[in-house]
Design a protein around this motif. Structure first.
Motif, PDB file in Angstrom:
ATOM      1  N   GLU A   1       0.843  -1.205   0.000  1.00 44.12           N
ATOM      2  CA  GLU A   1       0.000   0.000   0.000  1.00 44.12           C
ATOM      3  C   GLU A   1       0.880   1.258   0.000  1.00 44.12           C
ATOM      4  OE1 GLU A   1      -0.458  -2.676   1.792  1.00 44.12           O
ATOM      5  OE2 GLU A   1      -2.583  -3.207   1.919  1.00 44.12           O
ATOM      6  N   ASN A   2       1.910   1.254   0.857  1.00 45.33           N
ATOM      7  CA  ASN A   2       2.807   2.418   0.934  1.00 45.33           C
ATOM      8  C   ASN A   2       3.413   2.732  -0.427  1.00 45.33           C
ATOM      9  OD1 ASN A   2       2.483   2.468   3.679  1.00 45.33           O
ATOM     10  ND2 ASN A   2       4.667   2.319   4.174  1.00 45.33           N
ATOM     11  N   PHE A   3       3.913   1.679  -1.077  1.00 41.62           N
ATOM     12  CA  PHE A   3       4.624   1.922  -2.335  1.00 41.62           C
ATOM     13  C   PHE A   3       3.667   2.389  -3.427  1.00 41.62           C
ATOM     14  CE2 PHE A   3       6.890   0.818  -6.265  1.00 41.62           C
ATOM     15  CZ  PHE A   3       8.035   1.564  -6.050  1.00 41.62           C
ATOM     16  N   VAL A   4       2.476   1.817  -3.450  1.00 38.29           N
ATOM     17  CA  VAL A   4       1.486   2.238  -4.449  1.00 38.29           C
ATOM     18  C   VAL A   4       1.074   3.691  -4.185  1.00 38.29           C
ATOM     19  CG1 VAL A   4      -0.859   1.832  -5.321  1.00 38.29           C
ATOM     20  CG2 VAL A   4       0.657  -0.114  -4.865  1.00 38.29           C
ATOM     21  N   GLN A   5       0.851   4.016  -2.914  1.00 35.73           N
ATOM     22  CA  GLN A   5       0.484   5.392  -2.570  1.00 35.73           C
ATOM     23  C   GLN A   5       1.591   6.364  -2.997  1.00 35.73           C
ATOM     24  OE1 GLN A   5      -2.475   6.793  -0.915  1.00 35.73           O
ATOM     25  NE2 GLN A   5      -1.422   8.535  -1.857  1.00 35.73           N
ATOM     26  N   ALA A   6       2.840   5.997  -2.709  1.00 36.37           N
ATOM     27  CA  ALA A   6       3.970   6.870  -3.065  1.00 36.37           C
ATOM     28  C   ALA A   6       4.057   7.041  -4.584  1.00 36.37           C
ATOM     29  CB  ALA A   6       5.267   6.296  -2.520  1.00 36.37           C
TER      30      ALA A   6
ATOM     31  N   ILE B   1      -4.318  -2.048  -5.714  1.00 37.38           N
ATOM     32  CA  ILE B   1      -4.141  -0.864  -6.570  1.00 37.38           C
ATOM     33  C   ILE B   1      -5.496  -0.261  -6.935  1.00 37.38           C
ATOM     34  CG2 ILE B   1      -3.381  -0.095  -8.862  1.00 37.38           C
ATOM     35  CD1 ILE B   1      -1.055  -2.175  -8.542  1.00 37.38           C
ATOM     36  N   ILE B   2      -6.458  -1.116  -7.254  1.00 37.91           N
ATOM     37  CA  ILE B   2      -7.801  -0.608  -7.587  1.00 37.91           C
ATOM     38  C   ILE B   2      -8.339   0.205  -6.405  1.00 37.91           C
ATOM     39  CG2 ILE B   2     -10.214  -1.268  -8.029  1.00 37.91           C
ATOM     40  CD1 ILE B   2      -9.148  -3.695  -9.625  1.00 37.91           C
ATOM     41  N   ARG B   3      -8.220  -0.346  -5.216  1.00 41.30           N
ATOM     42  CA  ARG B   3      -8.773   0.328  -4.025  1.00 41.30           C
ATOM     43  C   ARG B   3      -8.044   1.635  -3.703  1.00 41.30           C
ATOM     44  NH1 ARG B   3      -9.448  -5.305  -0.590  1.00 41.30           N
ATOM     45  NH2 ARG B   3     -11.344  -5.952  -1.684  1.00 41.30           N
ATOM     46  N   ILE B   4      -6.727   1.631  -3.879  1.00 40.64           N
ATOM     47  CA  ILE B   4      -5.946   2.840  -3.550  1.00 40.64           C
ATOM     48  C   ILE B   4      -6.123   3.904  -4.649  1.00 40.64           C
ATOM     49  CG2 ILE B   4      -3.605   3.723  -3.096  1.00 40.64           C
ATOM     50  CD1 ILE B   4      -2.988   0.893  -1.952  1.00 40.64           C
ATOM     51  N   ALA B   5      -6.143   3.461  -5.910  1.00 38.79           N
ATOM     52  CA  ALA B   5      -6.322   4.414  -7.019  1.00 38.79           C
ATOM     53  C   ALA B   5      -7.675   5.120  -6.891  1.00 38.79           C
ATOM     54  CB  ALA B   5      -6.217   3.686  -8.356  1.00 38.79           C
ATOM     55  N   ALA B   6      -8.698   4.333  -6.561  1.00 37.15           N
ATOM     56  CA  ALA B   6     -10.042   4.907  -6.419  1.00 37.15           C
ATOM     57  C   ALA B   6     -10.044   6.018  -5.368  1.00 37.15           C
ATOM     58  CB  ALA B   6     -11.034   3.813  -6.024  1.00 37.15           C
TER      59      ALA B   6
ATOM     60  N   ASP C   1       7.470 -18.118  -1.997  1.00 37.71           N
ATOM     61  CA  ASP C   1       8.817 -17.982  -1.445  1.00 37.71           C
ATOM     62  C   ASP C   1       9.784 -17.310  -2.405  1.00 37.71           C
ATOM     63  OD1 ASP C   1       8.141 -19.260   0.967  1.00 37.71           O
ATOM     64  OD2 ASP C   1       8.171 -21.182  -0.107  1.00 37.71           O
ATOM     65  N   ALA C   2       9.237 -16.772  -3.480  1.00 41.18           N
ATOM     66  CA  ALA C   2      10.126 -16.141  -4.468  1.00 41.18           C
ATOM     67  C   ALA C   2       9.850 -14.638  -4.546  1.00 41.18           C
ATOM     68  CB  ALA C   2       9.965 -16.837  -5.806  1.00 41.18           C
ATOM     69  N   ASP C   3       9.969 -14.065  -5.743  1.00 42.47           N
ATOM     70  CA  ASP C   3       9.994 -12.602  -5.848  1.00 42.47           C
ATOM     71  C   ASP C   3       8.736 -11.986  -6.451  1.00 42.47           C
ATOM     72  OD1 ASP C   3      12.461 -12.564  -4.743  1.00 42.47           O
ATOM     73  OD2 ASP C   3      13.554 -12.350  -6.624  1.00 42.47           O
ATOM     74  N   PHE C   4       8.576 -10.712  -6.134  1.00 45.58           N
ATOM     75  CA  PHE C   4       7.497  -9.912  -6.706  1.00 45.58           C
ATOM     76  C   PHE C   4       8.084  -8.537  -7.021  1.00 45.58           C
ATOM     77  CE2 PHE C   4       3.668  -7.213  -6.423  1.00 45.58           C
ATOM     78  CZ  PHE C   4       2.914  -7.863  -7.389  1.00 45.58           C
ATOM     79  N   GLY C   5       7.347  -7.754  -7.801  1.00 50.87           N
ATOM     80  CA  GLY C   5       7.847  -6.417  -8.101  1.00 50.87           C
ATOM     81  C   GLY C   5       6.746  -5.494  -8.566  1.00 50.87           C
ATOM     82  N   ILE C   6       6.980  -4.190  -8.360  1.00 49.32           N
ATOM     83  CA  ILE C   6       6.049  -3.169  -8.844  1.00 49.32           C
ATOM     84  C   ILE C   6       6.864  -2.111  -9.585  1.00 49.32           C
ATOM     85  CG2 ILE C   6       4.321  -1.433  -8.209  1.00 49.32           C
ATOM     86  CD1 ILE C   6       3.714  -2.959  -5.701  1.00 49.32           C
ATOM     87  N   LYS C   7       6.443  -1.840 -10.798  1.00 47.48           N
ATOM     88  CA  LYS C   7       7.200  -0.891 -11.623  1.00 47.48           C
ATOM     89  C   LYS C   7       6.248   0.135 -12.211  1.00 47.48           C
ATOM     90  CE  LYS C   7       8.769  -1.839 -15.928  1.00 47.48           C
ATOM     91  NZ  LYS C   7       9.618  -2.236 -17.050  1.00 47.48           N
ATOM     92  N   PHE C   8       6.652   1.384 -12.200  1.00 51.06           N
ATOM     93  CA  PHE C   8       5.800   2.409 -12.801  1.00 51.06           C
ATOM     94  C   PHE C   8       6.320   2.785 -14.178  1.00 51.06           C
ATOM     95  CE2 PHE C   8       4.446   6.788 -13.641  1.00 51.06           C
ATOM     96  CZ  PHE C   8       3.070   6.575 -13.602  1.00 51.06           C
ATOM     97  N   ASN C   9       5.422   2.823 -15.157  1.00 46.15           N
ATOM     98  CA  ASN C   9       5.776   3.298 -16.496  1.00 46.15           C
ATOM     99  C   ASN C   9       5.071   4.619 -16.760  1.00 46.15           C
ATOM    100  OD1 ASN C   9       7.039   0.828 -16.690  1.00 46.15           O
ATOM    101  ND2 ASN C   9       6.422   0.526 -18.819  1.00 46.15           N
TER     102      ASN C   9
ATOM    103  N   LYS D   1      11.835  10.317  -6.872  1.00 52.17           N
ATOM    104  CA  LYS D   1      10.732  11.032  -6.218  1.00 52.17           C
ATOM    105  C   LYS D   1       9.862  10.029  -5.425  1.00 52.17           C
ATOM    106  CE  LYS D   1       7.333  14.465  -7.699  1.00 52.17           C
ATOM    107  NZ  LYS D   1       6.715  15.020  -8.907  1.00 52.17           N
ATOM    108  N   ILE D   2       9.581   8.901  -6.057  1.00 48.75           N
ATOM    109  CA  ILE D   2       8.782   7.872  -5.372  1.00 48.75           C
ATOM    110  C   ILE D   2       9.498   7.448  -4.080  1.00 48.75           C
ATOM    111  CG2 ILE D   2       7.894   5.486  -5.517  1.00 48.75           C
ATOM    112  CD1 ILE D   2       7.633   5.913  -8.573  1.00 48.75           C
TER     113      ILE D   2
END
Ligand code: G6P
Ligand code: ZN
Length: 572
Positions: free
Chosen positions: A40-45, A76-81, A126-134, A148-149
């Motif tokens: 949530e923090n990262f999406v908000q930022a 993301i849907i909930r935070i974007a809204a 037990d592996a990886d995830f990621g969030i990237k902004f384009n 900035k993020i």
């Protein structure tokens, strides 16, 4: 379309250290993202960093199908809204390949998109995830945006969310909700349609189809495609089976799985061994594999005539150079013209020679696809690539695995030659750049930093330039050394410390850099590039030709002593 009315909540949070996006977004273990408020923090930022653009904007959201994509889409849907976004365009089941996100951002002129992927890193709980902004050009956010993020994450005290929103993302539909008196729309779209339509505009599908189907005088050109259980499966199925008539038995691992079926979805010689072995043993003329999120590619083919039933792969550096030399066979470039070529710094210099011969502009940039974007936006660049199995063009602002495979097939159909003859003929004209990369994964970070530091100290010594380095009778003279830095010719931004380079008088190079995409420890990459124009060397094994330079690099870096590793984790 449904209309319900909801209001947003402000949730107090705590700061998480280290939410600094790397080469390609924020990439961590799934368990890290699962911590309370972390995602949530990262999406908000990320949304916050959009500044004035945020209110009323449209964003694309999708990922590579790995574990946690669904949860992240819901968040993301909930935070974007709650943050005033007007519309989200979401791939069905949360699925969109990275190139598809870029395509959709550009096609619908959105303010950007959020890509949920850790690319070629393994997936699962037990592996990886990621969030990237384009950004709105469809490309990965440049350093000023990611910085900035990161700055915002360091002081974030709360985020806004509407926990009651729940939308079925498995169904193609358009949902409209009234949020704080404003409409908020979520379009769940077919994940493949826009991308497939675009590929049909770019390439000559009729001639590729003819190649793959065969004709009275030519047998069918047999291909094997391996999606490594990543996101490209549905795209591959639609393009190669439905559009091009390839039998589905030749399309393997095309169902996206949350853990990639236990595979490490990185299409290189180690992790795509299945493909290489199948090509070696089977009746195939060409094979390709793609990574988890669909932006990387590997092309391979049996080098029958030359090495005797041994599978070989086209190095990404050669792949780029061959495509550059033959771009005019592709309808898209017939229309747009060839504006320029580029490669990342560690990529072998094969394309440089094509640029010189054809009088085409050429650029060298640091590792990371984001550096190509400005050049493309300024109309200076048509084709670019990286040694890390990335090839792409200005049709979008990401590298594109399926595009690269189609580009090769379009070129093969146009030239009417086998892969090995295309390469041999290319080397006859341009000479061959032998290239290898040694990866030492998950090293102790402090040791890796110390190694880089001591290489820098060594090469900075005034008498290092001109030094003759030898191994088994082969000698290289040091011409130039530096820690690579780059100034963007479009916006003047500067990137420093992008890799230690030792350049030799004959054009050979040794490069050391630390990966920016690992999720734990440090990955040391050692790149070796050497040019030969004597035709007797062309068919030799790169590891043999490069042996002296590899040993020189290992000796001067004292890599084994610093890391305690006797052998690399992966050789490409
Ligand atoms: C990602 C980026 C590429 C980059 C690659 C390797 O795939 O999109 O542009 O070349 O990572 O990065 P690394 O820092 O791990 O060498
Ligand atoms: Zn990728």
């Amino acid at each position: 379309m449904t209309a319900t009315s909801v209001t947003s909540l402000t949730v107090n949070t705590r700061v998480y250290e280290g939410q600094k996006p790397g080469t390609s977004g924020l990439r961590k273990a799934v368990k890290v993202f699962q911590q309370e408020h972390y995602t949530e923090n990262f999406v908000q930022a990320t949304l916050h960093a959009l500044g004035d653009q945020l209110t009323g904007c449209t964003l694309v959201v999708g990922g590579d199908g790995r574990f946690y994509v669904r949860e992240a889409v819901t968040k993301i849907i909930r935070i974007a809204a709650a943050n005033g976004v007007r519309k989200l365009i979401v791939g069905q089941n949360g699925i969109l390949s990275t190139p598809a996100v870029s395509t959709i951002i550009r096609k619908y002129k959105t303010q950007g998109g959020i890509v949920l992927t850790a690319s070629h890193n393994p997936g699962g709980p037990d592996a990886d995830f990621g969030i990237k902004f384009n950004c709105d050009n469809g490309g990965p956010a440049p350093d000023n945006v990611t910085n900035k993020i990161y700055e915002i994450t360091k002081t974030l005290q709360s985020y806004k969310i509407i926990p009651d929103i729940s939308i079925d993302i498995d169904k193609v539909q358009s949902v409209s909700i009234e949020v704080d008196g404003r409409p908020f729309i979520v379009d769940i779209i077919d994940s493949v349609k826009d991308y497939v339509e675009f590929m049909k505009e770019i390439f000559d599908f009729a001639s590729i189809r003819k190649l793959l189907q065969g004709s009275a005088d030519k047998p069918a050109f047999k291909i094997l495609i391996n999606s490594m259980n990543g996101v490209t499966g549905p795209y591959v199925k639609q393009i190669f089976s439905t559009e091009l008539g390839v039998d589905e038995t030749s399309l393997v691992n095309i169902k996206p799985l949350e853990d990639f079926g236990g595979l490490h979805p990185d299409p290189n010689l180690t992790y795509a061994k299945d493909l290489v072995n199948a090509i070696k043993e089977g009746p195939y003329d060409f094979g390709a594999a793609f990574d988890g999120d669909g932006d990387r590619n590997m092309a391979s083919k049996i080098h029958q005539k030359i090495l005797g039933k041994k599978a070989f792969f086209v190095t990404p550096s050669d792949s780029l150079a061959v495509l550059a030399a033959n771009l005019k066979l592709i309808p898209y470039f017939q229309k747009t013209g060839v504006k320029g070529y580029a490669r990342s710094m560690p990529t072998a210099a094969a394309i440089d020679r094509v640029a010189v011969k054809n009088g085409v502009k050429f650029f060298e940039v640091p590792t990371g696809w984001k550096y190509f974007g400005n050049l493309m936006d300024a109309g200076n660049l048509s084709l670019c690539g990286e040694e890390s199995f990335g090839t792409g063009s200005d049709h979008i602002r990401e590298k594109d695995g399926v595009w690269a495979c189609l580009a090769w097939l379009n070129v093969i159909a146009g030239l009417g030659k086998s892969v090995e003859n295309i390469l041999l003929d290319h080397w006859k004209v341009y000479g061959r750049n032998f290239f290898t990369r040694y990866d030492y994964e998950n090293c102790d970070s402090a040791c890796a930093d110390k190694m880089m530091q001591s290489i820098e100290t060594l090469v900075e010594k005034p008498d290092f330039i001109g030094k003759q380095l030898q191994y088994e009778g082969k000698e290289y003279i040091v011409k130039q050394v530096d820690n690579y830095s780059y100034t963007d010719s479009v916006d003047g931004s500067k990137a420093t410390k992008q890799g230690l380079r030792i350049l030799f008088a004959d054009g050979s190079r040794i490069v050391f850099r630390l990966s920016g995409t690992g999720s734990s420890g440090a990955t040391i990459r050692m790149y070796i590039d050497s040019y030969e124009n004597d035709p007797v060397t062309f068919e030799k094994d790169a590891q043999l030709v490069l042996k002296p330079l590899i040993n020189i690099a290992l000796e001067l870096s004292e890599l084994c002593q610093h890391t305690g590793r006797n052998a690399p984790t992966v050789i490409t």
